[in-house]
Scaffold this active site. Structure first.
Site, PDB file in Angstrom:
ATOM      1  N   SER A 283     -25.338  17.431  -8.138  1.00 37.82           N
ATOM      2  CA  SER A 283     -24.610  16.181  -8.354  1.00 37.82           C
ATOM      3  C   SER A 283     -25.548  15.047  -8.761  1.00 37.82           C
ATOM      4  CB  SER A 283     -23.801  15.851  -7.093  1.00 37.82           C
ATOM      5  OG  SER A 283     -22.921  14.795  -7.352  1.00 37.82           O
TER       6      SER A 283
ATOM      7  N   ASP B 283     -21.958  10.769 -13.507  1.00 41.64           N
ATOM      8  CA  ASP B 283     -23.104  11.366 -12.810  1.00 41.64           C
ATOM      9  C   ASP B 283     -23.341  12.752 -13.443  1.00 41.64           C
ATOM     10  OD1 ASP B 283     -21.029  12.818 -11.593  1.00 41.64           O
ATOM     11  OD2 ASP B 283     -22.054  12.894  -9.662  1.00 41.64           O
TER      12      ASP B 283
ATOM     13  N   ASP C  96     -22.846  15.863 -12.849  1.00 44.65           N
ATOM     14  CA  ASP C  96     -21.802  16.888 -12.918  1.00 44.65           C
ATOM     15  C   ASP C  96     -20.433  16.279 -13.235  1.00 44.65           C
ATOM     16  OD1 ASP C  96     -21.751  15.780 -10.284  1.00 44.65           O
ATOM     17  OD2 ASP C  96     -20.581  17.496  -9.585  1.00 44.65           O
TER      18      ASP C  96
ATOM     19  N   ASP D 189     -18.244  14.263 -11.944  1.00 45.78           N
ATOM     20  CA  ASP D 189     -17.063  14.037 -11.100  1.00 45.78           C
ATOM     21  C   ASP D 189     -16.914  12.564 -10.753  1.00 45.78           C
ATOM     22  OD1 ASP D 189     -19.263  14.140  -9.406  1.00 45.78           O
ATOM     23  OD2 ASP D 189     -18.299  15.389  -7.883  1.00 45.78           O
TER      24      ASP D 189
HETATM   25 MG    MG Z   1     -21.210  14.508  -8.652  1.00 53.31          MG
END
Ligand code: MG
Length: 457
Positions: A104, A246, A248, A250
């Site tokens: 992340s 960010d 990844d 999300d």
């Molecule tokens: Mg993330």
């Protein structure tokens, strides 16, 4: 070893070259595959595996895929995709689960393994405990040669994911506006899908840090201090909005048309503003550490807010149970169940653009319509014994406040709130306070500190 390998509810996170090795990754994936076989049973189970852009991603992906195949699971490898994209494909392909290789918002040294069950949600605590136990006890049921899992590549995530996101807004309305948008993807996994979505919405897109190299152009957490270059770029090119994902993808942070970072808490509040208006009210879910802005937005639009323990899966499960039209977390994570029960930066972008298109207002005007709060986050060293003494004393101190103990202690006052939680992985207590005035928020934190001093002397 500088840092311990963390094995938590949502998966595993460690440092590449130190404690997160391919051998550990393969065994952990094999434990997850064993759990799926034990519960879902039978043959023909598949797991979707996707990764963010870190240089270690392919190495861990290969190990994870080997681990899954070793217990007879068919692997569907998605390549570099967003975390919500993996969730979408798990459901779309009817897989028994998903694995995302991502750390992340953490720096390049880290990587991690995040698990999803067949419904696209991270395992609940009891299931996560079982998976962890299979891993620690090495009770892995390896397959013999003819039963080893098969492998396939699938590069269809973006179109499936984007079509779902386009389905939750009215793309024609957004297209009419030809918004100029700067998108900073921090060389993570979100650039390609993010840009495609914005193209489909007729935006004039300026990309920054688009290539998914995993060599992050700035610190990857989408906070104010890390997005100075995005703020400058929005101003320089006269964009109407700036978006930051960010690694990844999300989470989403927003920069207004004046190049001002508005804070991640506003992402969910703005998305809620759009969804409550569209649905003429409705239910929403947010965790106990999320800003009160969503309560104000809901009250104005005739909606309600359900507060849940911290953790994406808790919010998602509350949303399903209560048929919520929107939900998420204050860190820029917005969830719409029609796309999937995972925080999704693409969903947040589409909703905020449609809110601008529908109202004809700029992002700074929309932000001005929201009440302004100040949130202060702090943490104290406190082992379990001290934490429990502190919580008891704080409860006495704030005995008149509205009280919620679903996850630590949350106290709601007329002018703000205080949330105290202990960490599962370190001997610390986190304190978050929010109030209209900064001095008031600081007062709540100071009261906790005073109680701590009173106990420790
Ligand atoms: Mg993330």
């Amino acid at each position: 070893m500088a840092q311990e390998l963390i094995i938590s509810i949502s998966g595993m996170r460690g440092i590449i070259g130190e404690n997160l090795t391919p051998a550990i990754a393969a065994e952990y994936a094999a434990a997850f595959g064993t759990y799926l076989k034990n519960t879902a049973g039978g043959k023909g189970l598949s797991v979707c595996v996707g990764r963010d852009s870190r240089p270690s991603g392919q190495m861990i992906t290969s190990a994870v895929s080997a681990g899954l195949m070793s217990v007879g699971i068919r692997v569907i490898e998605l390549g570099i995709v967003t975390t919500p994209g993996v969730g979408v494909m798990v459901v779309n392909l009817g897989s028994a689960g998903g694995i995302i290789i991502t750390a992340s918002h953490n720096p390049i040294e880290y990587n991690g393994i995040k698990l999803l069950l067949g419904d696209g949600i991270a395992p609940p605590a009891d299931v996560a405990t079982k998976i962890r136990q299979i891993y620690f006890d090495k009770k892995i049921s390896y397959s013999d040669s003819p039963s080893c899992g098969k492998f396939e590549l699938c590069e269809n995530t973006d179109p499936v994911h984007i079509e779902k996101v386009l389905g939750i807004v009215e793309p024609e309305k957004i297209k009419d506006k030809c918004f100029k948008v700067v998108l900073d993807s921090v060389n993570g996994a979100g650039g390609r899908a993010g840009k495609k979505l914005l193209d489909e919405l007729g935006c004039r897109v300026v990309t920054m840090n688009y290539e998914p190299t995993g060599f992050f152009a700035h610190k990857p957490e989408p906070t104010k201090e890390n997005l100075v270059s995005l703020c400058d770029e929005v101003k320089k090119c006269g964009a109407e909005i700036g978006f930051a994902q960010d690694p990844d993808a999300d989470r989403l942070a927003i920069v207004d048309e004046n190049g001002i970072y508005i804070g991640e808490e506003y992402t969910l509040a703005l998305a809620a503003m759009y969804m409550f208006a569209t649905n003429k009210g409705g239910r929403s879910a947010a965790n106990l550490s999320t800003s009160r802005m969503i309560d104000d937005v809901a009250a104005k639009a005739g909606g309600t807010v359900i507060r849940t323990p911290v953790g994406e899966a808790n919010v998602a499960n509350a949303m399903i149970k209560n048929n919520c039209v929107i939900g998420g977390e204050g860190n820029g994570g917005v969830i719409d169940l029609r796309v999937g029960p995972i925080r999704n930066s693409l969903v947040a972008m589409a909703m905020v653009l449609e809110l601008m298109a529908e109202t004809g207002k700029t992002i700074s005007q929309l932000v001005d319509e929201l009440p302004h709060y100040c949130m202060i986050k702090d943490k104290f060293e406190a082992d379990a014994k001290l934490a429990s003494k502190m919580l008891a004393e704080v409860k006495k101190e704030f005995k008149d406040a509205k009280f919620n103990d679903a996850d630590g202690y949350r106290f709601d006052f007329a002018d703000g709130w205080l949330h105290l939680r202990t960490s599962n992985t370190e001997p610390i207590m986190r304190a978050i306070a929010e109030a209209r005035d900064e001095s008031k928020a600081r007062e709540y934190i100071a009261a906790v500190e005073k109680i701590r001093h009173g106990i420790t002397g």
